[in-house]
Enzyme design. Structure first.
Site, PDB file in Angstrom:
ATOM      1  N   LYS A  98      -7.200   7.324  12.537  1.00 50.68           N
ATOM      2  CA  LYS A  98      -8.087   8.297  14.165  1.00 50.68           C
ATOM      3  C   LYS A  98      -8.025   6.908  14.582  1.00 50.68           C
ATOM      4  O   LYS A  98      -7.414   7.218  16.292  1.00 50.68           O
ATOM      5  CB  LYS A  98      -9.062   8.970  13.850  1.00 50.68           C
ATOM      6  CG  LYS A  98     -10.240   9.211  15.264  1.00 50.68           C
ATOM      7  CD  LYS A  98     -10.981   9.690  15.101  1.00 50.68           C
ATOM      8  CE  LYS A  98     -12.209  10.062  16.185  1.00 50.68           C
ATOM      9  NZ  LYS A  98     -13.387  10.412  15.963  1.00 50.68           N
ATOM     10  N   SER A 114      -5.900   4.272  -4.639  1.00 47.30           N
ATOM     11  CA  SER A 114      -6.148   5.802  -5.225  1.00 47.30           C
ATOM     12  C   SER A 114      -5.972   4.764  -6.325  1.00 47.30           C
ATOM     13  O   SER A 114      -6.575   3.424  -6.160  1.00 47.30           O
ATOM     14  CB  SER A 114      -4.493   6.358  -5.392  1.00 47.30           C
ATOM     15  OG  SER A 114      -5.332   7.338  -6.324  1.00 47.30           O
ATOM     16  N   VAL A 159      -6.327  -3.914 -14.166  1.00 42.89           N
ATOM     17  CA  VAL A 159      -5.674  -4.931 -13.903  1.00 42.89           C
ATOM     18  C   VAL A 159      -6.579  -5.781 -13.602  1.00 42.89           C
ATOM     19  O   VAL A 159      -7.707  -5.623 -13.568  1.00 42.89           O
ATOM     20  CB  VAL A 159      -5.070  -4.630 -12.209  1.00 42.89           C
ATOM     21  CG1 VAL A 159      -4.758  -5.917 -11.434  1.00 42.89           C
ATOM     22  CG2 VAL A 159      -4.242  -3.620 -11.524  1.00 42.89           C
TER      23      VAL A 159
END
Length: 218
Positions: A98, A114, A159
């Site tokens: 925005k 994600s 990871v």
């Protein structure tokens, strides 16, 4: 590919191992990197996002790495913790879009994070699965709404980024590596390389890059 030389990259939530790796890799290619995290930026407070946009001004790339996991059995979840998880992964990025959308130079891009939990849910990870799936869908929606500004998502697997408990990570990583088709866990460098690809490829938008060693398939 677009060069990073002379580009401005804002990394939100970039104090993690992945964030540090990405900042260093981008700087080595000539980018000006601005890294912000808590307490400088509160994604639950729109006024701090607005102030950040005014302070940064024009930019080329924005990466949101922010996360605030709410893990545990769904029967024991705290409502406020669930809200914070969505603030970090979904509502915060919406507000970033925005306030920054009009500030991107031509060729700019947003990258949301994600995660593999969206495609491989596990007990105690329902909120993580939901927020990561929402982030991937949000990237698609923003890619359409903000075009030609490009918006993508990156979904890391397991990871070795310094976030895991040192006492048990070796056993856990060995188990993950044995199961993954890639037969290894990821590194911060793996994720950074994919992030830079998503930012600089001018024909990539509305896509989720799965950098998980095939973990979502195993």
């Amino acid at each position: 590919m677009t060069t990073l030389n002379g580009k401005t990259l804002l990394i939100v939530g970039g104090k993690s191992g992945i964030g540090r790796q990405l900042a260093g890799d981008a700087e080595s290619q000539g980018a000006q990197v601005i890294t912000v995290g808590r307490p400088e930026l509160d994604l639950t407070d729109e006024s701090t996002i607005r102030a950040l946009a005014e302070r940064v001004g024009d930019l080329d790339y924005l990466v949101s790495l922010a996360a605030d996991p709410a893990n545990g059995p769904v029967t024991e979840l705290d409502r406020d913790a669930v809200h914070r998880a969505f603030d970090a992964k979904v509502i915060g990025p919406i507000l970033l879009a925005k306030h920054f959308a009009s500030r991107f130079r031509p060729g700019g891009a947003i990258l949301l994070f994600s995660g593999v939990a969206a495609w491989r849910p596990a007990p105690g990870r329902s909120v993580m699965a939901a927020t990561n799936a929402a982030a991937a869908t949000l990237a698609q929606a923003l890619a359409v709404e903000l075009a030609p500004l490009r918006v993508n998502a990156l979904s890391p697997g397991i990871v070795d980024s310094g976030a895991w408990d040192e006492a048990s990570k070796d056993t856990f990583f060995a188990t993950v590596a044995q199961r993954n088709p890639a037969r290894r866990v990821g590194t911060a460098a793996d994720i950074s390389a994919a992030a830079l690809l998503a930012l600089t490829n001018p024909f990539l938008t509305g896509t989720t890059l799965h950098v998980d060693g095939g973990g979502r398939l195993a």
